[in-house]
Design a protein around this motif. Structure first.
Motif, PDB file in Angstrom:
ATOM      1  N   ASP A  80       0.864  -1.168   0.000  1.00  0.00           N
ATOM      2  CA  ASP A  80       0.000   0.000   0.000  1.00  0.00           C
ATOM      3  C   ASP A  80       0.905   1.223   0.000  1.00  0.00           C
ATOM      4  OD1 ASP A  80       1.012  -0.031   2.543  1.00  0.00           O
ATOM      5  OD2 ASP A  80      -0.915  -0.209   3.562  1.00  0.00           O
ATOM      6  N   GLY A  81       0.375   2.377   0.266  1.00  0.00           N
ATOM      7  CA  GLY A  81       1.191   3.586   0.235  1.00  0.00           C
ATOM      8  C   GLY A  81       2.324   3.566   1.246  1.00  0.00           C
ATOM      9  N   LEU A  82       2.038   3.090   2.461  1.00  0.00           N
ATOM     10  CA  LEU A  82       3.060   3.041   3.502  1.00  0.00           C
ATOM     11  C   LEU A  82       4.197   2.109   3.117  1.00  0.00           C
ATOM     12  CD1 LEU A  82       4.100   3.669   6.345  1.00  0.00           C
ATOM     13  CD2 LEU A  82       2.576   1.874   7.223  1.00  0.00           C
ATOM     14  N   SER A  83       3.858   0.921   2.651  1.00  0.00           N
ATOM     15  CA  SER A  83       4.910  -0.030   2.293  1.00  0.00           C
ATOM     16  C   SER A  83       5.659   0.418   1.039  1.00  0.00           C
ATOM     17  CB  SER A  83       4.326  -1.432   2.107  1.00  0.00           C
ATOM     18  OG  SER A  83       3.267  -1.429   1.185  1.00  0.00           O
ATOM     19  N   TRP A  84       4.972   1.083   0.089  1.00  0.00           N
ATOM     20  CA  TRP A  84       5.689   1.560  -1.097  1.00  0.00           C
ATOM     21  C   TRP A  84       6.753   2.577  -0.711  1.00  0.00           C
ATOM     22  CZ3 TRP A  84       7.087   6.005  -3.507  1.00  0.00           C
ATOM     23  CH2 TRP A  84       7.610   5.878  -4.797  1.00  0.00           C
ATOM     24  N   LEU A  85       6.411   3.480   0.205  1.00  0.00           N
ATOM     25  CA  LEU A  85       7.386   4.479   0.641  1.00  0.00           C
ATOM     26  C   LEU A  85       8.617   3.805   1.235  1.00  0.00           C
ATOM     27  CD1 LEU A  85       8.017   7.495   1.070  1.00  0.00           C
ATOM     28  CD2 LEU A  85       6.945   7.294   3.330  1.00  0.00           C
ATOM     29  N   MET A  86       8.401   2.785   2.066  1.00  0.00           N
ATOM     30  CA  MET A  86       9.526   2.065   2.658  1.00  0.00           C
ATOM     31  C   MET A  86      10.304   1.301   1.598  1.00  0.00           C
ATOM     32  SD  MET A  86       9.846   2.680   5.858  1.00  0.00           S
ATOM     33  CE  MET A  86      11.010   1.376   6.202  1.00  0.00           C
ATOM     34  N   LEU A  87       9.610   0.710   0.633  1.00  0.00           N
ATOM     35  CA  LEU A  87      10.301   0.009  -0.448  1.00  0.00           C
ATOM     36  C   LEU A  87      11.227   0.952  -1.205  1.00  0.00           C
ATOM     37  CD1 LEU A  87       7.433  -2.161  -2.001  1.00  0.00           C
ATOM     38  CD2 LEU A  87       9.318  -2.960  -0.576  1.00  0.00           C
ATOM     39  N   PHE A  88      10.742   2.146  -1.468  1.00  0.00           N
ATOM     40  CA  PHE A  88      11.571   3.108  -2.193  1.00  0.00           C
ATOM     41  C   PHE A  88      12.796   3.495  -1.370  1.00  0.00           C
ATOM     42  CE2 PHE A  88      12.716   7.545  -3.076  1.00  0.00           C
ATOM     43  CZ  PHE A  88      13.099   7.420  -4.399  1.00  0.00           C
ATOM     44  N   ILE A  89      12.605   3.740  -0.085  1.00  0.00           N
ATOM     45  CA  ILE A  89      13.733   4.124   0.777  1.00  0.00           C
ATOM     46  C   ILE A  89      14.789   3.026   0.788  1.00  0.00           C
ATOM     47  CG2 ILE A  89      14.414   4.561   3.169  1.00  0.00           C
ATOM     48  CD1 ILE A  89      11.691   5.946   3.551  1.00  0.00           C
ATOM     49  N   VAL A  90      14.358   1.778   1.009  1.00  0.00           N
ATOM     50  CA  VAL A  90      15.315   0.672   1.145  1.00  0.00           C
ATOM     51  C   VAL A  90      16.047   0.427  -0.163  1.00  0.00           C
ATOM     52  CG1 VAL A  90      15.581  -1.779   1.661  1.00  0.00           C
ATOM     53  CG2 VAL A  90      13.980  -0.397   2.996  1.00  0.00           C
ATOM     54  N   THR A  91      15.316   0.379  -1.274  1.00  0.00           N
ATOM     55  CA  THR A  91      15.963   0.037  -2.546  1.00  0.00           C
ATOM     56  C   THR A  91      16.814   1.183  -3.083  1.00  0.00           C
ATOM     57  OG1 THR A  91      13.950   0.680  -3.752  1.00  0.00           O
ATOM     58  CG2 THR A  91      14.202  -1.642  -3.168  1.00  0.00           C
ATOM     59  N   ALA A  92      16.312   2.412  -3.010  1.00  0.00           N
ATOM     60  CA  ALA A  92      17.067   3.546  -3.557  1.00  0.00           C
ATOM     61  C   ALA A  92      18.312   3.827  -2.724  1.00  0.00           C
ATOM     62  CB  ALA A  92      16.173   4.785  -3.630  1.00  0.00           C
ATOM     63  N   ILE A  93      18.128   3.974  -1.404  1.00  0.00           N
ATOM     64  CA  ILE A  93      19.272   4.257  -0.540  1.00  0.00           C
ATOM     65  C   ILE A  93      20.219   3.068  -0.518  1.00  0.00           C
ATOM     66  CG2 ILE A  93      19.990   4.902   1.778  1.00  0.00           C
ATOM     67  CD1 ILE A  93      18.407   7.076   0.380  1.00  0.00           C
ATOM     68  N   GLY A  94      19.660   1.853  -0.491  1.00  0.00           N
ATOM     69  CA  GLY A  94      20.497   0.659  -0.474  1.00  0.00           C
ATOM     70  C   GLY A  94      21.360   0.541  -1.719  1.00  0.00           C
ATOM     71  N   THR A  95      20.810   0.877  -2.887  1.00  0.00           N
ATOM     72  CA  THR A  95      21.590   0.821  -4.124  1.00  0.00           C
ATOM     73  C   THR A  95      22.744   1.811  -4.097  1.00  0.00           C
ATOM     74  OG1 THR A  95      19.619   0.153  -5.372  1.00  0.00           O
ATOM     75  CG2 THR A  95      21.468   1.030  -6.627  1.00  0.00           C
ATOM     76  N   LEU A  96      22.482   3.039  -3.641  1.00  0.00           N
ATOM     77  CA  LEU A  96      23.538   4.047  -3.581  1.00  0.00           C
ATOM     78  C   LEU A  96      24.631   3.649  -2.595  1.00  0.00           C
ATOM     79  CD1 LEU A  96      21.300   7.249  -3.652  1.00  0.00           C
ATOM     80  CD2 LEU A  96      22.763   6.393  -5.491  1.00  0.00           C
ATOM     81  N   ILE A  97      24.238   3.087  -1.462  1.00  0.00           N
ATOM     82  CA  ILE A  97      25.229   2.661  -0.475  1.00  0.00           C
ATOM     83  C   ILE A  97      26.048   1.491  -1.012  1.00  0.00           C
ATOM     84  CG2 ILE A  97      25.497   1.599   1.810  1.00  0.00           C
ATOM     85  CD1 ILE A  97      23.099   3.295   2.716  1.00  0.00           C
ATOM     86  N   ALA A  98      25.413   0.605  -1.758  1.00  0.00           N
ATOM     87  CA  ALA A  98      26.149  -0.525  -2.342  1.00  0.00           C
ATOM     88  C   ALA A  98      27.191  -0.035  -3.336  1.00  0.00           C
ATOM     89  CB  ALA A  98      25.175  -1.488  -3.019  1.00  0.00           C
ATOM     90  N   VAL A  99      26.830   0.963  -4.148  1.00  0.00           N
ATOM     91  CA  VAL A  99      27.806   1.531  -5.090  1.00  0.00           C
ATOM     92  C   VAL A  99      28.965   2.164  -4.330  1.00  0.00           C
ATOM     93  CG1 VAL A  99      28.159   3.285  -6.866  1.00  0.00           C
ATOM     94  CG2 VAL A  99      26.088   1.877  -6.891  1.00  0.00           C
ATOM     95  N   TYR A 100      28.651   2.944  -3.321  1.00  0.00           N
ATOM     96  CA  TYR A 100      29.682   3.594  -2.495  1.00  0.00           C
ATOM     97  C   TYR A 100      30.610   2.555  -1.859  1.00  0.00           C
ATOM     98  CZ  TYR A 100      31.463   6.384   1.489  1.00  0.00           C
ATOM     99  OH  TYR A 100      32.252   7.016   2.424  1.00  0.00           O
TER     100      TYR A 100
END
Length: 649
Positions: A80-100
């Motif tokens: 739902d909206g709440l879980s989508w927001l968390m999905l975006f945070i985890v995947t977007a921030i997680g991808t950037l941290i993995a690159v770093y």
């Protein structure tokens, strides 16, 4: 049609973990890019589902579990909206941290294992967010705890890292026990239901039972989100690699507790919400005071995270779920950026004590500007991301003036410690130059420190630049100028129609005052207290510097008594239990020795004597069996003579 895609979001990083843990060494450097690719793909799927989430539609998919014929039990994913927001945070921030991390850990001998653990960490967090039921959530909740242990103690050859991993694992288990108890009580009271039906389940439970269940849920959230008194693990978790700190503090572990309370807010009663409010506010203020005194760059940020998590819990205690999640969203950008900036400084200088840093602005311009944007956003500079989310929380506290003014005090301290950190790292004299200046050396220059520091490689700088953009503009998602789409996503009413002038003035004044204190006290080292109250100020400073002696209190009240109890039980086991067992063994050994001697002296002699007698008798009888018939006739004749003599008598 999109529902089956939900399984791919956690499934891709989980598959990456399976490949990397089995064949990571053979993949070499490619192992990192596999982790990045799978997290990036999960982020792409999440972005592809944005239209569904912002359109107010949910997705769910379920599979039969334990019985395919009569699927009473199911495993399901829900968005739902709440879980989508968390999905975006985890995947977007997680991808950037993995690159770093590719640049930060490029020389680490366990390079591929790190990315295996990171992939499992993100997969577990994504599973937790997508779970439509308490059971699956709890499984992923425990996996998140396991992954945090593996990553915090990643450099386990360091005793401090190994101890930090154990501390995090044990401390969070206390909260996890509370969550498990809440799940069992909920199941016993009315059965476990999907999260969409929590409101209906809450109506069937008596208020006292519901208060207990929600308080236990909050205990679980307090463990993961480092709320007092279960906050002690998070500062020590800084012993792990800096990308791990960024991941834990921005996108995973600590965000799980805030998400749990937001997801189950329908179960919270006024009494349990008051508990959340008080604990959250106490955490926000106390951690901020500690952050003001710390000199390790990562520990300042650790206590900053604890304080900001307390701010989110305060908003949840006020019932402002959307404002809390909005701040979690903006916090993910500027806190990840602050940690990656700190990691860049550590990577370049191999130092993390503020007393040994300084004068890095010219040597590390990209890091400096990214760090400054994050600091300004966190401090609440108007129009940056942190301002909008803090404004939403301050507006939610309008009806509770004591909370509002407490949050204003917290905002002052937030600006003070984050600007102190920025100024001490990037401005002023380098330690060598400061030392020369103190000794009267005219040739000392601020650039002395720069000779041994340089900007981090592009693979580390690029994620920081992206995060800096997010720290600057991500808050517009909750701005009235854009229609506050994030509040629509979370199903909440608009926080306000325009910028609230009173909140703008309060936020700006708090940031200004905090920045001035950072400059005067934290950077210029000026004392502002009158002479009469300086002893009290010094005493309070020592209390904050020693983190209010919470670790020492735990050590004295829990660890030492249990250690003494364990030693006593060990001694009892050694002297009594082991003594009894050893005594029984000695008695048995003595009895066996006596039995062996009796067997040898009596039984064996009787048996051997009988055998000798039989052998002798057999030998005597063998003499009579000559096989010569004359001997037998002689014996018969002799016998007849003997019998005749006997009979005559």
């Amino acid at each position: 049609m999109h529902a089956p895609l939900l399984a791919w979001i956690p499934g891709l990083p989980l598959a990456a973990f399976a490949v990397l843990i089995l064949a990571g060494r053979r993949l070499g450097r490619a192992s990192a890019w596999l982790a990045v690719a799978t997290l990036g793909a999960s982020c792409g799927i999440t972005l592809g589902l944005a239209g569904t989430a912002f359109g107010g539609h949910g997705l769910s998919v379920r599979w039969a579990w334990l019985s395919a014929d009569e699927p009473r039990w199911t495993v399901g994913l829900m968005m739902d909206g709440l879980s989508w927001l968390m999905l975006f945070i985890v995947t977007a921030i997680g991808t950037l941290i993995a690159v770093y991390s590719i640049g930060y850990l490029h020389r680490d001998p366990r390079f591929s294992r790190f990315f295996a653990y990171l992939s499992l960490f993100c997969a577990s967090m994504l599973g937790l967010v997508l779970a439509d039921h308490f059971l699956l959530l709890y499984v992923c909740w425990e996996l998140v705890g396991l992954c945090s242990y593996l990553l915090i103690s990643f450099w386990f050859e360091k005793p401090e890292a190994a101890a930090a991993g154990r501390k995090a694992f044990i401390t969070t288990r206390i909260g996890d026990t509370g969550l498990l108890a809440a799940i069992l009580l909920l199941a016993a009271g009315g059965g476990l239901v999907p999260f969409q039906q929590l409101g209906r389940a809450a109506e069937l439970l008596e208020p006292e039972r519901l208060t207990l269940i929600s308080a236990l849920i909050f205990l679980g959230a307090a463990g993961k989100s480092a709320q007092i008194p279960l906050h002690v693990w998070l500062p020590d978790a800084m012993e792990g690699p800096t990308p791990v700190s960024a991941l834990i503090h921005a996108a995973t572990m600590v965000a799980a507790g805030v998400y749990l309370v937001a997801r189950t807010l329908a179960l919270f009663t006024p009494d349990s919400l008051q508990l959340v409010l008080v604990i959250g506010l106490a955490t926000h203020l106390s951690a901020a005071t500690v952050a003001l005194t710390q000199t390790d760059i990562k520990r300042v940020l650790a206590y900053s995270t604890i304080s900001q998590l307390g701010l989110m819990m305060t908003a949840l205690g006020l019932g402002a779920m959307a404002a809390a999640m909005f701040h979690l969203f903006t916090h993910a950008f500027f806190k990840a950026l602050l940690f990656l900036g700190a990691g860049s400084v550590i990577h370049a200088t191999e130092e993390q004590e503020l007393s040994r840093l300084g004068g890095l602005a010219r040597a590390m311009p990209w890091t400096r500007w990214a760090f400054l944007i994050a600091a300004l956003s966190m401090g609440g500079l108007p129009l940056l991301s942190g301002f909008w989310s803090k404004e939403a929380i301050l507006l939610s506290a309008h009806e509770a003036p004591w909370v509002l003014w407490s949050l204003a005090g917290g905002a002052v301290m937030t600006a003070a410690y984050v600007f102190r950190l920025y100024l001490r790292c990037f401005h002023g004299l380098a330690p060598e130059a400061a030392g020369h200046a103190g000794g009267g050396r005219a040739h000392a220059r601020p650039g002395d420190h720069e000779r041994r520091a340089g900007e981090s490689p592009a693979i580390m700088v690029t994620p920081m630049v992206v995060l800096a953009a997010g720290a600057a503009v991500a808050g517009l998602a909750g701005s009235p100028w854009t229609g506050q789409p994030i509040f629509q996503l979370l199903g909440a009413a608009h926080a306000h129609e325009g910028i609230d002038l009173s909140v703008l003035i309060l936020s700006s004044a708090a940031m200004g005052l905090g920045g001035w204190l950072a400059w005067r006290v934290g950077f210029r080292r000026r004392t502002l207290l009158p002479a009469a109250v300086r002893p009290l100020g010094s005493r309070l400073y020592r209390w904050a510097l020693h983190k209010y002696y919470v670790d020492e209190a735990y050590d004295r009240a829990i660890i030492r008594p249990f250690h003494r109890l364990a030693q006593g039980l060990s001694g009892f086991d050694r002297r009594v239990i082991d003594g009894a067992v050893d005594g029984a063994g000695r008695v048995g050994w003595s009895l066996s020795q006596w039995k062996e001697r009796f067997d040898r002296a009596v039984v064996d002699r009787i048996v051997n004597g009988l055998a000798q007698a039989v052998r002798g008798l057999g030998a005597a009888l063998r003499l009579l069996q000559t096989g010569i018939i004359q001997h037998y006739l002689l014996a018969i004749a002799a016998s007849v003579v003997v019998l005749a003599v006997i009979l005559r008598r």
